[in-house]
Design a protein around this motif. Structure first.
Motif, PDB file in Angstrom:
ATOM      1  N   GLU A 174       0.623  -1.395  -0.158  1.00  0.00           N
ATOM      2  CA  GLU A 174       0.055  -0.071  -0.013  1.00  0.00           C
ATOM      3  C   GLU A 174       0.792   1.240  -0.038  1.00  0.00           C
ATOM      4  O   GLU A 174       0.380   2.342  -0.487  1.00  0.00           O
ATOM      5  N   ALA A 175       2.057   1.419   0.799  1.00  0.00           N
ATOM      6  CA  ALA A 175       2.603   2.539   0.957  1.00  0.00           C
ATOM      7  C   ALA A 175       3.967   2.335   1.207  1.00  0.00           C
ATOM      8  O   ALA A 175       4.470   1.291   1.534  1.00  0.00           O
ATOM      9  N   VAL A 176       5.049   3.459   0.912  1.00  0.00           N
ATOM     10  CA  VAL A 176       6.440   3.425   1.486  1.00  0.00           C
ATOM     11  C   VAL A 176       6.368   4.265   2.688  1.00  0.00           C
ATOM     12  O   VAL A 176       5.956   5.307   2.866  1.00  0.00           O
ATOM     13  N   TYR A 177       6.999   3.820   3.717  1.00  0.00           N
ATOM     14  CA  TYR A 177       7.011   4.601   4.922  1.00  0.00           C
ATOM     15  C   TYR A 177       8.732   4.800   5.413  1.00  0.00           C
ATOM     16  O   TYR A 177       9.551   4.010   5.134  1.00  0.00           O
ATOM     17  N   VAL A 178       8.827   5.842   5.725  1.00  0.00           N
ATOM     18  CA  VAL A 178      10.157   6.336   6.018  1.00  0.00           C
ATOM     19  C   VAL A 178      10.207   7.182   7.185  1.00  0.00           C
ATOM     20  O   VAL A 178       9.306   8.122   7.476  1.00  0.00           O
ATOM     21  N   ARG A 179      11.339   7.018   8.167  1.00  0.00           N
ATOM     22  CA  ARG A 179      11.572   8.081   9.282  1.00  0.00           C
ATOM     23  C   ARG A 179      12.996   8.243   9.396  1.00  0.00           C
ATOM     24  O   ARG A 179      13.811   7.424   9.028  1.00  0.00           O
ATOM     25  N   THR A 180      13.219   9.589   9.049  1.00  0.00           N
ATOM     26  CA  THR A 180      14.647  10.190   9.120  1.00  0.00           C
ATOM     27  C   THR A 180      14.824  11.366  10.179  1.00  0.00           C
ATOM     28  O   THR A 180      13.906  11.627  10.867  1.00  0.00           O
ATOM     29  N   GLY A 181      15.892  11.465  10.320  1.00  0.00           N
ATOM     30  CA  GLY A 181      16.158  12.908  11.241  1.00  0.00           C
ATOM     31  C   GLY A 181      17.042  12.616  12.384  1.00  0.00           C
ATOM     32  O   GLY A 181      17.347  11.337  12.859  1.00  0.00           O
ATOM     33  N   ALA A 182      17.402  13.514  13.073  1.00  0.00           N
ATOM     34  CA  ALA A 182      18.122  13.364  14.271  1.00  0.00           C
ATOM     35  C   ALA A 182      17.433  14.260  15.238  1.00  0.00           C
ATOM     36  O   ALA A 182      16.678  13.989  16.180  1.00  0.00           O
ATOM     37  N   PHE A 183      17.638  15.734  15.136  1.00  0.00           N
ATOM     38  CA  PHE A 183      16.793  16.569  16.276  1.00  0.00           C
ATOM     39  C   PHE A 183      15.447  16.760  15.815  1.00  0.00           C
ATOM     40  O   PHE A 183      14.701  16.583  16.622  1.00  0.00           O
ATOM     41  N   TRP A 184      15.244  16.761  14.475  1.00  0.00           N
ATOM     42  CA  TRP A 184      13.727  16.971  14.011  1.00  0.00           C
ATOM     43  C   TRP A 184      13.537  15.594  13.159  1.00  0.00           C
ATOM     44  O   TRP A 184      14.061  15.452  12.249  1.00  0.00           O
ATOM     45  N   GLN A 185      12.899  14.936  13.961  1.00  0.00           N
ATOM     46  CA  GLN A 185      12.579  13.657  13.039  1.00  0.00           C
ATOM     47  C   GLN A 185      11.300  13.736  11.970  1.00  0.00           C
ATOM     48  O   GLN A 185      10.465  14.367  12.364  1.00  0.00           O
ATOM     49  N   GLU A 186      11.412  13.140  10.818  1.00  0.00           N
ATOM     50  CA  GLU A 186      10.390  13.279   9.773  1.00  0.00           C
ATOM     51  C   GLU A 186       9.965  11.815   9.657  1.00  0.00           C
ATOM     52  O   GLU A 186      10.675  10.963   9.279  1.00  0.00           O
ATOM     53  N   TRP A 187       8.524  11.670   9.548  1.00  0.00           N
ATOM     54  CA  TRP A 187       7.962  10.471   9.167  1.00  0.00           C
ATOM     55  C   TRP A 187       7.347  10.699   7.833  1.00  0.00           C
ATOM     56  O   TRP A 187       6.370  11.732   7.833  1.00  0.00           O
ATOM     57  N   ARG A 188       7.390  10.077   7.037  1.00  0.00           N
ATOM     58  CA  ARG A 188       6.770  10.110   5.630  1.00  0.00           C
ATOM     59  C   ARG A 188       5.981   9.006   5.248  1.00  0.00           C
ATOM     60  O   ARG A 188       6.629   8.068   5.359  1.00  0.00           O
ATOM     61  N   ILE A 189       5.029   9.145   4.506  1.00  0.00           N
ATOM     62  CA  ILE A 189       4.369   7.980   4.006  1.00  0.00           C
ATOM     63  C   ILE A 189       4.111   8.404   2.323  1.00  0.00           C
ATOM     64  O   ILE A 189       3.427   9.589   2.092  1.00  0.00           O
ATOM     65  N   ALA A 190       4.234   7.600   1.724  1.00  0.00           N
ATOM     66  CA  ALA A 190       3.931   7.388  -0.062  1.00  0.00           C
ATOM     67  C   ALA A 190       3.019   6.497  -0.491  1.00  0.00           C
ATOM     68  O   ALA A 190       3.502   5.597  -0.403  1.00  0.00           O
ATOM     69  N   PRO A 191       1.859   6.742  -0.473  1.00  0.00           N
ATOM     70  CA  PRO A 191       0.963   5.896  -0.937  1.00  0.00           C
ATOM     71  C   PRO A 191       1.420   5.402  -2.363  1.00  0.00           C
ATOM     72  O   PRO A 191       1.850   6.130  -3.161  1.00  0.00           O
ATOM     73  N   MET A 192       1.246   3.966  -2.697  1.00  0.00           N
ATOM     74  CA  MET A 192       1.740   3.621  -4.096  1.00  0.00           C
ATOM     75  C   MET A 192       0.838   4.290  -5.060  1.00  0.00           C
ATOM     76  O   MET A 192       1.591   4.534  -6.226  1.00  0.00           O
ATOM     77  N   SER A 193      -0.315   4.730  -5.143  1.00  0.00           N
ATOM     78  CA  SER A 193      -1.059   5.299  -6.109  1.00  0.00           C
ATOM     79  C   SER A 193      -0.560   6.857  -6.357  1.00  0.00           C
ATOM     80  O   SER A 193      -0.488   7.406  -7.239  1.00  0.00           O
ATOM     81  N   ARG A 194       0.375   7.425  -5.684  1.00  0.00           N
ATOM     82  CA  ARG A 194       1.120   8.881  -5.449  1.00  0.00           C
ATOM     83  C   ARG A 194       2.388   8.478  -6.152  1.00  0.00           C
ATOM     84  O   ARG A 194       2.936   9.620  -6.708  1.00  0.00           O
ATOM     85  N   ILE A 195       3.092   7.467  -6.266  1.00  0.00           N
ATOM     86  CA  ILE A 195       4.441   7.242  -6.746  1.00  0.00           C
ATOM     87  C   ILE A 195       4.448   7.625  -8.172  1.00  0.00           C
ATOM     88  O   ILE A 195       3.740   6.904  -8.885  1.00  0.00           O
ATOM     89  N   GLN A 196       5.450   8.369  -8.683  1.00  0.00           N
ATOM     90  CA  GLN A 196       5.695   8.714 -10.079  1.00  0.00           C
ATOM     91  C   GLN A 196       6.776   7.948 -10.489  1.00  0.00           C
ATOM     92  O   GLN A 196       6.768   7.382 -11.515  1.00  0.00           O
ATOM     93  N   THR A 197       7.919   8.077  -9.997  1.00  0.00           N
ATOM     94  CA  THR A 197       9.144   7.360 -10.351  1.00  0.00           C
ATOM     95  C   THR A 197      10.132   6.721  -9.109  1.00  0.00           C
ATOM     96  O   THR A 197       9.796   7.304  -7.997  1.00  0.00           O
ATOM     97  N   VAL A 198      10.749   5.689  -9.410  1.00  0.00           N
ATOM     98  CA  VAL A 198      11.838   5.266  -8.504  1.00  0.00           C
ATOM     99  C   VAL A 198      13.069   5.349  -9.042  1.00  0.00           C
ATOM    100  O   VAL A 198      13.058   4.562 -10.152  1.00  0.00           O
ATOM    101  N   ASP A 199      14.087   5.622  -8.281  1.00  0.00           N
ATOM    102  CA  ASP A 199      15.467   5.766  -8.742  1.00  0.00           C
ATOM    103  C   ASP A 199      16.312   5.277  -7.758  1.00  0.00           C
ATOM    104  O   ASP A 199      16.085   5.238  -6.556  1.00  0.00           O
TER     105      ASP A 199
ATOM    106  N   ILE B 282      10.933  10.945  -1.518  1.00  0.00           N
ATOM    107  CA  ILE B 282      11.441  10.406  -0.322  1.00  0.00           C
ATOM    108  C   ILE B 282      12.697   9.520  -0.516  1.00  0.00           C
ATOM    109  O   ILE B 282      12.627   8.899  -1.739  1.00  0.00           O
ATOM    110  N   ARG B 283      13.637   9.713   0.237  1.00  0.00           N
ATOM    111  CA  ARG B 283      14.963   9.083   0.027  1.00  0.00           C
ATOM    112  C   ARG B 283      15.090   7.873   1.002  1.00  0.00           C
ATOM    113  O   ARG B 283      15.083   8.253   2.498  1.00  0.00           O
ATOM    114  N   ILE B 284      15.558   6.965   0.726  1.00  0.00           N
ATOM    115  CA  ILE B 284      16.123   5.868   1.435  1.00  0.00           C
ATOM    116  C   ILE B 284      17.369   5.535   1.402  1.00  0.00           C
ATOM    117  O   ILE B 284      18.004   4.717   0.458  1.00  0.00           O
TER     118      ILE B 284
END
Length: 170
Positions: A90-115, A141-143
């Protein structure tokens, strides 16, 4: 849920399960060392050549070296504990950051490209970065810090899933 949405799983903010590759810590440390060493070397050479400003240039070089070494020692391990990723159907989930953590979700239907990208240092450590570009104003979103073979498999899996996922009309 009604009609078309009844078959969809709910996409919600939650902690991703997968850690990065352990080699990411050494990769980040190397980046910090290179980023710190260049300006410290320039300040040191200038301090040796410019007598009137020698004290201040060498002081700046010393302070920058100390801060850079402290960051090299502590930040990469901290980032490794925080950074997480996960891909579901259903989605790509990513959590990044050190002092300010960022949690992002990209639903599969919203993905345009994968590099997949492998810079020189990433290649030296056998790592790669997967970039998922979405229809979001927030950007891609970068992993980072994935094993290069896992990154290639992940990019292929994401491509197959997104091709099979109908677009989102919203």
């Amino acid at each position: 849920m009604r009609g078309e949405d009844a078959g969809r799983a709910e996409v919600r903010l939650r902690p991703p399960n997968n850690p990065l590759d352990e080699r990411a810590v050494t990769w980040w440390r190397t980046q910090w060392l290179v980023t710190t060493a260049v300006p410290v070397a320039v300040l040191g050479v200038l301090g040796a050549l410019v007598t009137p400003a020698r004290f201040w240039l060498l002081l700046a070089a010393g302070i920058l070296a100390a801060v850079g070494l402290a960051c090299t020692a502590f930040l990469p391990r901290w980032w490794f504990r925080v950074h997480r990723w996960e891909v579901t159907d259903e989605a790509v989930y990513v959590r990044t950051g050190a002092f300010w953590q960022e949690w992002r979700i990209a639903p599969m239907s919203r993905i345009q490209t994968v590099d997949t990208v492998r810079g020189p240092l990433e290649q030296a450590f056998g790592l790669a970065t997967v970039t998922v570009t979405t229809a979001s104003s927030k950007g891609a979103i970068r992993i980072e810090g994935l094993d290069h073979e896992l990154a290639a498999e992940l990019a292929e899996r994401l491509t197959h899933i997104t091709q099979a996922t109908p677009g989102d009309a919203t």
